[in-house]
Design a protein around this motif. Structure first.
Motif, PDB file in Angstrom:
ATOM      1  N   PHE A   1      20.144  66.133 -40.791  1.00 23.95           N
ATOM      2  CA  PHE A   1      19.842  64.844 -41.420  1.00 23.95           C
ATOM      3  C   PHE A   1      20.902  64.465 -42.450  1.00 23.95           C
ATOM      4  O   PHE A   1      21.281  63.298 -42.567  1.00 23.95           O
ATOM      5  N   LEU A   2      21.406  65.469 -43.185  1.00 21.43           N
ATOM      6  CA  LEU A   2      22.492  65.193 -44.129  1.00 21.43           C
ATOM      7  C   LEU A   2      23.761  64.766 -43.397  1.00 21.43           C
ATOM      8  O   LEU A   2      24.601  64.064 -43.965  1.00 21.43           O
ATOM      9  N   GLN A   3      23.905  65.191 -42.142  1.00 20.85           N
ATOM     10  CA  GLN A   3      25.074  64.825 -41.354  1.00 20.85           C
ATOM     11  C   GLN A   3      24.892  63.484 -40.643  1.00 20.85           C
ATOM     12  O   GLN A   3      25.730  63.096 -39.840  1.00 20.85           O
ATOM     13  N   GLY A   4      23.796  62.789 -40.949  1.00 16.43           N
ATOM     14  CA  GLY A   4      23.625  61.430 -40.450  1.00 16.43           C
ATOM     15  C   GLY A   4      22.842  61.279 -39.167  1.00 16.43           C
ATOM     16  O   GLY A   4      22.745  60.181 -38.620  1.00 16.43           O
ATOM     17  N   PHE A   5      22.278  62.376 -38.664  1.00 16.33           N
ATOM     18  CA  PHE A   5      21.489  62.297 -37.431  1.00 16.33           C
ATOM     19  C   PHE A   5      20.055  61.867 -37.748  1.00 16.33           C
ATOM     20  O   PHE A   5      19.609  61.925 -38.898  1.00 16.33           O
ATOM     21  N   HIS A   6      19.319  61.478 -36.685  1.00 17.42           N
ATOM     22  CA  HIS A   6      17.950  61.021 -36.838  1.00 17.42           C
ATOM     23  C   HIS A   6      17.035  61.837 -35.911  1.00 17.42           C
ATOM     24  O   HIS A   6      17.501  62.592 -35.055  1.00 17.42           O
ATOM     25  N   TRP A   7      15.722  61.663 -36.094  1.00 19.80           N
ATOM     26  CA  TRP A   7      14.772  62.410 -35.273  1.00 19.80           C
ATOM     27  C   TRP A   7      15.046  62.209 -33.788  1.00 19.80           C
ATOM     28  O   TRP A   7      14.905  63.147 -32.991  1.00 19.80           O
ATOM     29  N   SER A   8      15.436  61.008 -33.419  1.00 22.76           N
ATOM     30  CA  SER A   8      15.675  60.712 -31.999  1.00 22.76           C
ATOM     31  C   SER A   8      16.866  61.476 -31.432  1.00 22.76           C
ATOM     32  O   SER A   8      17.005  61.594 -30.211  1.00 22.76           O
ATOM     33  N   ASP A   9      17.718  62.008 -32.311  1.00 22.89           N
ATOM     34  CA  ASP A   9      18.900  62.755 -31.853  1.00 22.89           C
ATOM     35  C   ASP A   9      18.590  64.233 -31.585  1.00 22.89           C
ATOM     36  O   ASP A   9      19.395  64.931 -30.964  1.00 22.89           O
ATOM     37  N   LEU A  10      17.452  64.701 -32.075  1.00 22.74           N
ATOM     38  CA  LEU A  10      17.161  66.127 -32.005  1.00 22.74           C
ATOM     39  C   LEU A  10      16.770  66.545 -30.595  1.00 22.74           C
ATOM     40  O   LEU A  10      16.021  65.849 -29.913  1.00 22.74           O
ATOM     41  N   VAL A  11      17.294  67.691 -30.188  1.00 24.44           N
ATOM     42  CA  VAL A  11      17.014  68.248 -28.867  1.00 24.44           C
ATOM     43  C   VAL A  11      16.384  69.619 -29.057  1.00 24.44           C
ATOM     44  O   VAL A  11      17.010  70.526 -29.617  1.00 24.44           O
ATOM     45  N   PHE A  12      15.151  69.771 -28.585  1.00 19.76           N
ATOM     46  CA  PHE A  12      14.463  71.044 -28.751  1.00 19.76           C
ATOM     47  C   PHE A  12      14.641  71.899 -27.497  1.00 19.76           C
ATOM     48  O   PHE A  12      15.515  71.633 -26.693  1.00 19.76           O
ATOM     49  N   GLY A  13      13.842  72.930 -27.342  1.00 19.13           N
ATOM     50  CA  GLY A  13      14.108  73.884 -26.286  1.00 19.13           C
ATOM     51  C   GLY A  13      15.143  74.873 -26.778  1.00 19.13           C
ATOM     52  O   GLY A  13      15.022  75.440 -27.857  1.00 19.13           O
TER      53      GLY A  13
ATOM     54  N   ASN B   1      18.057  74.344 -27.904  1.00 22.35           N
ATOM     55  CA  ASN B   1      19.053  73.748 -28.798  1.00 22.35           C
ATOM     56  C   ASN B   1      18.703  73.892 -30.272  1.00 22.35           C
ATOM     57  O   ASN B   1      19.383  73.343 -31.136  1.00 22.35           O
ATOM     58  N   PHE B   2      17.614  74.619 -30.563  1.00 22.04           N
ATOM     59  CA  PHE B   2      17.145  74.834 -31.942  1.00 22.04           C
ATOM     60  C   PHE B   2      16.732  73.531 -32.634  1.00 22.04           C
ATOM     61  O   PHE B   2      16.584  73.508 -33.850  1.00 22.04           O
ATOM     62  N   GLY B   3      16.580  72.434 -31.895  1.00 19.03           N
ATOM     63  CA  GLY B   3      16.272  71.157 -32.523  1.00 19.03           C
ATOM     64  C   GLY B   3      17.497  70.415 -33.004  1.00 19.03           C
ATOM     65  O   GLY B   3      17.371  69.341 -33.617  1.00 19.03           O
ATOM     66  N   ARG B   4      18.695  70.931 -32.741  1.00 18.35           N
ATOM     67  CA  ARG B   4      19.923  70.247 -33.128  1.00 18.35           C
ATOM     68  C   ARG B   4      20.315  69.198 -32.091  1.00 18.35           C
ATOM     69  O   ARG B   4      19.915  69.293 -30.918  1.00 18.35           O
ATOM     70  N   PRO B   5      21.088  68.182 -32.489  1.00 21.22           N
ATOM     71  CA  PRO B   5      21.640  67.248 -31.496  1.00 21.22           C
ATOM     72  C   PRO B   5      22.524  67.987 -30.495  1.00 21.22           C
ATOM     73  O   PRO B   5      23.003  69.100 -30.774  1.00 21.22           O
ATOM     74  N   LYS B   6      22.768  67.354 -29.365  1.00 20.88           N
ATOM     75  CA  LYS B   6      23.568  68.025 -28.334  1.00 20.88           C
ATOM     76  C   LYS B   6      24.981  68.327 -28.817  1.00 20.88           C
ATOM     77  O   LYS B   6      25.559  69.360 -28.477  1.00 20.88           O
ATOM     78  N   THR B   7      25.557  67.435 -29.597  1.00 19.93           N
ATOM     79  CA  THR B   7      26.917  67.634 -30.104  1.00 19.93           C
ATOM     80  C   THR B   7      27.022  67.103 -31.531  1.00 19.93           C
ATOM     81  O   THR B   7      26.217  66.279 -31.966  1.00 19.93           O
ATOM     82  N   GLY B   8      28.038  67.596 -32.237  1.00 19.45           N
ATOM     83  CA  GLY B   8      28.414  66.997 -33.509  1.00 19.45           C
ATOM     84  C   GLY B   8      27.795  67.574 -34.758  1.00 19.45           C
ATOM     85  O   GLY B   8      28.175  67.200 -35.868  1.00 19.45           O
ATOM     86  N   SER B   9      26.853  68.491 -34.638  1.00 14.63           N
ATOM     87  CA  SER B   9      26.221  69.052 -35.826  1.00 14.63           C
ATOM     88  C   SER B   9      26.770  70.450 -36.119  1.00 14.63           C
ATOM     89  O   SER B   9      27.466  71.041 -35.303  1.00 14.63           O
ATOM     90  N   GLY B  10      26.425  70.956 -37.297  1.00 14.73           N
ATOM     91  CA  GLY B  10      26.817  72.313 -37.655  1.00 14.73           C
ATOM     92  C   GLY B  10      27.723  72.365 -38.859  1.00 14.73           C
ATOM     93  O   GLY B  10      28.296  71.351 -39.283  1.00 14.73           O
ATOM     94  N   VAL B  11      27.862  73.562 -39.440  1.00 15.23           N
ATOM     95  CA  VAL B  11      28.715  73.769 -40.605  1.00 15.23           C
ATOM     96  C   VAL B  11      29.754  74.844 -40.291  1.00 15.23           C
ATOM     97  O   VAL B  11      29.601  75.624 -39.354  1.00 15.23           O
ATOM     98  N   GLU B  12      30.806  74.878 -41.091  1.00 16.73           N
ATOM     99  CA  GLU B  12      31.906  75.819 -40.873  1.00 16.73           C
ATOM    100  C   GLU B  12      31.482  77.244 -41.247  1.00 16.73           C
ATOM    101  O   GLU B  12      30.450  77.462 -41.896  1.00 16.73           O
ATOM    102  N   LEU B  13      32.322  78.198 -40.861  1.00 16.92           N
ATOM    103  CA  LEU B  13      31.970  79.607 -41.014  1.00 16.92           C
ATOM    104  C   LEU B  13      31.772  80.002 -42.474  1.00 16.92           C
ATOM    105  O   LEU B  13      30.867  80.779 -42.793  1.00 16.92           O
TER     106      LEU B  13
END
Length: 385
Positions: free
Chosen positions: A322-334, A336-348
Motif C-alpha cells: 500500500f505504501l508503494q501505491g498499490f490497491h486492494w484490487s491489485d493484490l493476488v492471493f494464492g 503470491n502472498f497477497g502481493r501484486p503480480k509485479t512491481g512490489s517488494g523491497v531491496e535486500l
C-alpha cells in the motif's frame, strides 16, 4: 526432564535465521520471480541470504528426533511416549494445513495448500511412534539408509498415474490439483525428512554424555560429515542431483560447489548442513552467557515462534504494497502472498532491517509464553505448542 541447553541454543539460533528467509520470501523485490540460488541471476549476497537458512529445516527435524529420544529416555514409558508422538504428529499436520498455511498466504479460500517442514515433522512423529520398540541404533541405521539411498528413487520413471504420483510424493516434491483452481503442493516429501529425524533420534544418546564428551563427539561427527560431503562433492558422481561446475570466477565456482539440493534434501545437503549443525553444537556446548540466554528464549518456544512470526511478517507485506501505491484490487492471493503480480517488494538491505525488527518483536512474546508454559506445567495442552 532437565532441558539440554545446547539444544535450546541451537534451536533458537535456527529460529532466528529462519525468520530471515521468510521475510525475504514474502517481501524481497525478486522473490516472486527469481530463485536466489540460481547462479545465472543471483548475487553472492542474495545467494548466502538464502543459503544460510538451509541450516534451519534439517536442524529442526534432527532435533525433533533427538527430543523424542530424550523424552523416552527420561520417562522409560514406551506407551506414553508413543501416545504423545502420535497426538503431536496429528496436531502438527493439522496446524500445517490451517494456521501455518493461512499465515503464509493470507488466503481464506486456501487456493494453494503446501506441505512443508511442520507437516514433515508431524508425519515423522507418526512413523517414529511405530518404531519406538526398536533399538535406537537400529532406528538410526534405518534413517541413515533413507538419507543415503532415497536419491535413487528419482531414477524411477513416473507414469501419468495419480496413484503412482501420490506414492512418489512421499519421496519427491509433487503438485496435485485438488479442486477447481486449487493446488496442493508437497514441498517437503516426508520420507527423506523422516530419515533425518530417525538419525536425530538415534543420536539422542550423545546428549546424555558429559559436556566435555558431547563437545568431542559433536566436533568429530561434524568434521566427519563435512569431510564426506567434500569428498562426494568433489567426485561429482553421487549424492546430489545437480553437479557443481566451474563458473565465471572463483567465488561463483564456490557458490556452485555449496549449492546443494534441498527439495528433497539430498545426501550432500544432509552431510553439509548437519555437519555444520554438529560443529555449532560443539561450540555452544557448556556455554552459558547473556547471548545464549537470549537465544534460548526462542529455542524453548519453537512452535509458538514459528506460528506467531508469520502473523507479524504478513501484515507488513500489505503495509509495504500500500505504501508503494498499490490497491486492494491489485493484490493476488494464492501463491503470491497477497502481493501484486509485479512491481512490489523491497531491496535486500531493507529485508535485513525488517528481519531484525521481527526477531526483536518476537523476543518479549516468546519470553512471556515460555514463562507461562513453565508456570503452568499442569496444563498438558501447552506441550503441543
Amino acid at each position: 526432564m532437565k532441558r539440554n541447553n545446547s539444544i535450546d541454543v541451537m534451536r533458537g539460533l535456527v529460529m532466528i535465521i529462519m525468520a530471515l528467509d521468510h521475510v525475504r520470501d514474502l517481501m524481497h523485490t525478486t522473490s516472486l520471480s527469481q530463485s536466489p540460488t540460481d547462479l545465472t541471476t543471483t548475487t553472492p549476497a542474495l545467494f548466502f541470504t538464502r543459503w544460510i537458512t538451509y541450516l534451519c529445516a534439517p536442524t529442526f527435524v534432527f532435533l525433533a528426533g533427538t527430543s523424542a529420544f530424550l523424552s523416552m529416555n527420561a520417562k522409560h514409558d514406551l506407551a506414553a511416549t508413543r501416545r504423545f508422538l502420535l497426538l503431536r504428529g496429528i496436531w502438527l499436520v493439522v496446524v500445517e494445513f490451517s494456521v501455518v498455511n493461512f499465515g503464509m498466504w493470507f488466503d481464506p479460500h486456501f487456493d494453494f495448500l503446501i506441505a512443508e517442514v511442520i507437516a514433515a515433522i508431524g508425519v515423522g512423529f507418526l512413523i517414529l511412534s511405530l518404531l519406538l520398540s526398536l533399538p535406537p541404533r537400529t532406528i538410526g541405521v534405518i534413517g541413515g539408509m533413507i538419507v543415503a539411498l532415497h536419491p535413487l528413487v528419482s531414477l524411477v520413471p513416473v507414469p501419468d498415474n495419480v496413484l503412482f504420483k501420490v506414492l512418489m510424493s512421499l519421496f519427491s516434491p509433487m503438485a496435485f490439483p485438488y479442486a477447481t483452481g486449487k493446488l496442493f503442493f508437497v514441498a517437503y516429501p516426508p520420507v527423506p525428512w523422516l530419515g533425518i529425524m530417525l538419525i536425530g533420534y538415534s543420536a539422542g544418546s550423545f546428549f546424555t554424555s558429559t559436556e566435555k564428551e558431547q563437545r568431542r563427539i559433536f566436533l568429530r561427527v561434524g568434521l566427519l560429515s563435512l569431510g564426506l560431503f567434500t569428498a562426494l562433492r568433489v567426485a561429482n558422481v553421487y549424492g546430489d542431483p545437480v553437479n557443481w561446475s566451474p563458473q565465471k570466477n572463483l567465488l561463483y565456482t564456490f557458490l556452485s560447489f555449496v549449492n546443494v539440493t534441498k527439495y528433497p534434501p539430498s545426501l550432500q545437503f544432509c552431510l553439509l548442513f548437519l555437519g555444520l549443525m554438529f560443529l555449532i553444537l560443539s561450540g555452544v556446548q557448556g556455554v552459558k552467557n547473556k547471548w545464549t540466554d537470549i537465544v534460548c528464549v526462542y529455542g524453548k518456544t519453537p512452535l509458538f515462534y514459528f506460528l506467531v512470526h508469520w502473523y507479524l511478517i504478513h501484515p507488513l507485506v500489505f503495509v509495504m504494497v500500500f505504501l508503494q501505491g498499490f490497491h486492494w484490487s491489485d493484490l493476488v492471493f494464492g501463491s503470491n502472498f497477497g502481493r501484486p503480480k509485479t512491481g512490489s517488494g523491497v531491496e535486500l538491505w531493507a529485508i535485513y532491517v525488517i528481519w531484525v525488527f521481527i526477531v526483536l518483536a518476537m523476543y518479549p512474546l516468546c519470553h512471556w509464553y515460555g514463562n507461562y508454559k513453565e508456570r503452568h506445567k499442569e496444563q498438558t495442552w501447552l506441550r503441543y505448542i
